[in-house]
Design an enzyme around this catalytic site. Structure first.
Site, PDB file in Angstrom:
ATOM      1  N   HIS A  15      -5.568 -29.982  43.164  1.00  0.00           N
ATOM      2  CA  HIS A  15      -4.255 -30.541  44.052  1.00  0.00           C
ATOM      3  C   HIS A  15      -4.566 -30.835  45.357  1.00  0.00           C
ATOM      4  O   HIS A  15      -5.481 -30.567  45.921  1.00  0.00           O
ATOM      5  CB  HIS A  15      -3.295 -29.477  43.829  1.00  0.00           C
ATOM      6  CG  HIS A  15      -3.055 -29.096  42.450  1.00  0.00           C
ATOM      7  ND1 HIS A  15      -2.458 -30.182  41.678  1.00  0.00           N
ATOM      8  CD2 HIS A  15      -2.838 -28.012  41.671  1.00  0.00           C
ATOM      9  CE1 HIS A  15      -2.105 -29.487  40.372  1.00  0.00           C
ATOM     10  NE2 HIS A  15      -2.356 -28.035  40.556  1.00  0.00           N
ATOM     11  N   HIS A 161       2.604 -30.364  34.085  1.00  0.00           N
ATOM     12  CA  HIS A 161       2.095 -29.040  35.194  1.00  0.00           C
ATOM     13  C   HIS A 161       3.350 -28.286  35.713  1.00  0.00           C
ATOM     14  O   HIS A 161       4.368 -28.608  35.425  1.00  0.00           O
ATOM     15  CB  HIS A 161       1.600 -29.787  36.565  1.00  0.00           C
ATOM     16  CG  HIS A 161       0.884 -28.806  37.323  1.00  0.00           C
ATOM     17  ND1 HIS A 161       1.886 -28.122  38.117  1.00  0.00           N
ATOM     18  CD2 HIS A 161      -0.169 -28.391  37.696  1.00  0.00           C
ATOM     19  CE1 HIS A 161       0.981 -27.231  39.115  1.00  0.00           C
ATOM     20  NE2 HIS A 161      -0.435 -27.367  38.585  1.00  0.00           N
ATOM     21  N   ASP A 284      -7.598 -25.472  39.616  1.00  0.00           N
ATOM     22  CA  ASP A 284      -6.170 -25.342  40.023  1.00  0.00           C
ATOM     23  C   ASP A 284      -6.425 -25.252  41.620  1.00  0.00           C
ATOM     24  O   ASP A 284      -5.735 -24.366  42.272  1.00  0.00           O
ATOM     25  CB  ASP A 284      -5.405 -24.217  39.593  1.00  0.00           C
ATOM     26  CG  ASP A 284      -3.898 -24.449  39.596  1.00  0.00           C
ATOM     27  OD1 ASP A 284      -3.572 -25.461  40.270  1.00  0.00           O
ATOM     28  OD2 ASP A 284      -3.175 -23.663  39.168  1.00  0.00           O
TER      29      ASP A 284
HETATM   30 ZN    ZN Z   1      -2.082 -26.532  39.313  1.00  0.00          ZN
END
Ligand code: ZN
Length: 321
Positions: A15, A161, A284
């Site tokens: 991200h 998500h 992540d």
């Molecule tokens: Zn995530």
């Protein structure tokens, strides 16, 4: 020192934050502070350094939750376009290291479908990532199906998500403990329930009958659904309901990633229920550090061939990389 496996390593739930989009967030969702914020805003040296240290070759970048899912209809399409254009620029600066999932203005489903097509055909994006509800609605409602129709036509996946659960759910289910354990609302439990519910609703909605080649990705080893597959499948086959094989749809149309969930027993459950071809590597980052993910992969109890599929073979096929 990290010893690289004999295959590329592609991580697909990594991200970042767009500085303009983040200004529209309120409260806790728009502030992480310190090192975490520095990493989220970095699309260059810092990110690449941490990827190198853990042996990650390519990161497929996506905005953090709630991305563009909470924008008002007046500004959503324009802002999503700008966010995606800026992300494309970051990928172009390091084309051998970064790829991208689009942010979509889901509040305007037709514009979201068009933006998906623009991102895939003009910017080379690999699909899109959606984060939780839009206007307190789950995204399986028929009005959102133009997005899935377009994804099927373009043959790109949609990654579902987690985002914060609906406020009423949080209030009734979790609020009593949210002060002492704030993350129970997020990865501790709230995110899982929210995203698994979204996935089950998608199957029940019939969208995969209309769009049999639609591909959905879930993070966090499938948000508990591989573990629950037998029970859900058996329940939905009991008399008095529309004919449905949850297992058939889930195993054909869904893919799962290892994001933030580095457990051998959980991974083996997923392999036994779904097969290894639908499991993809993800970290992540920066919410989770890279090294525990790549260190774990070195010793998972699977053959080198299966490891290579999870580390990059399956993403190469699904994302056409
Ligand atoms: Zn995530």
């Amino acid at each position: 020192m990290f010893k690289k496996p004999n295959c590329p390593v592609i991580a697909i739930e990594e991200h970042y934050w767009d500085p303009e989009l983040i200004k529209t967030y309120v409260g806790a969702e728009g502030s992480r502070g310190g090192d975490m914020e520095k990493k989220l805003f970095d699309l260059g040296a810092l990110r690449l350094k941490e990827m190198d240290e853990a042996g990650i070759d390519i990161a497929v970048l996506s905005h953090g939750a709630p991305s563009t899912q909470k924008l008002p209809i007046e500004t959503a399409a324009k802002l999503a376009t700008e966010v995606n254009d800026r992300l494309a620029k970051a990928c172009a600066a390091n084309p051998s290291r970064f790829a991208a999932f689009a942010a979509l203005p889901t509040i305007d489903p037709q514009a979201a479908a068009d933006e998906l097509e623009r991102c895939v055909t003009k910017l080379g994006f690999k699909g899109a990532m959606l984060h939780g509800m839009t206007n307190n609605e789950f995204l399986d409602l028929k009005k959102y199906w133009p997005i899935y129709e377009r994804a099927e036509k373009l043959d790109v996946p949609i990654y579902f998500h987690p985002s914060q659960p609906h406020q009423t759910v949080t209030d009734i289910y979790l609020q009593d403990y949210a002060k002492d354990f704030p993350l129970v609302v997020r990865p501790g439990w709230g995110y899982t329930v929210e995203t698994a519910t979204q996935a089950i609703r998608l199957v029940l909605s019939g969208v995969f009958e209309k769009h049999p080649n639609l591909k959905i990705i879930l993070g966090h080893l499938g948000e508990t659904l591989p573990f629950l597959m037998w029970r859900i499948d058996a329940a939905l086959k009991r008399p008095g309901q529309k004919a449905m094989s949850f297992r058939d749809v889930f195993c054909k149309n869904f893919y799962i990633t290892t994001s933030g969930f580095f457990s051998n027993p959980a991974l083996l459950c997923c392999v036994m229920e779904m097969g290894v071809d639908h499991i993809l590597f993800a970290v992540d980052w920066p919410f989770v550090d890279n090294p525990p993910a790549t260190d774990w992969m070195k010793d998972i109890p699977l053959s080198d061939e299966d490891k290579a599929k999870i580390l990059s073979g399956n993403s190469k096929r699904l994302l056409k990389m």
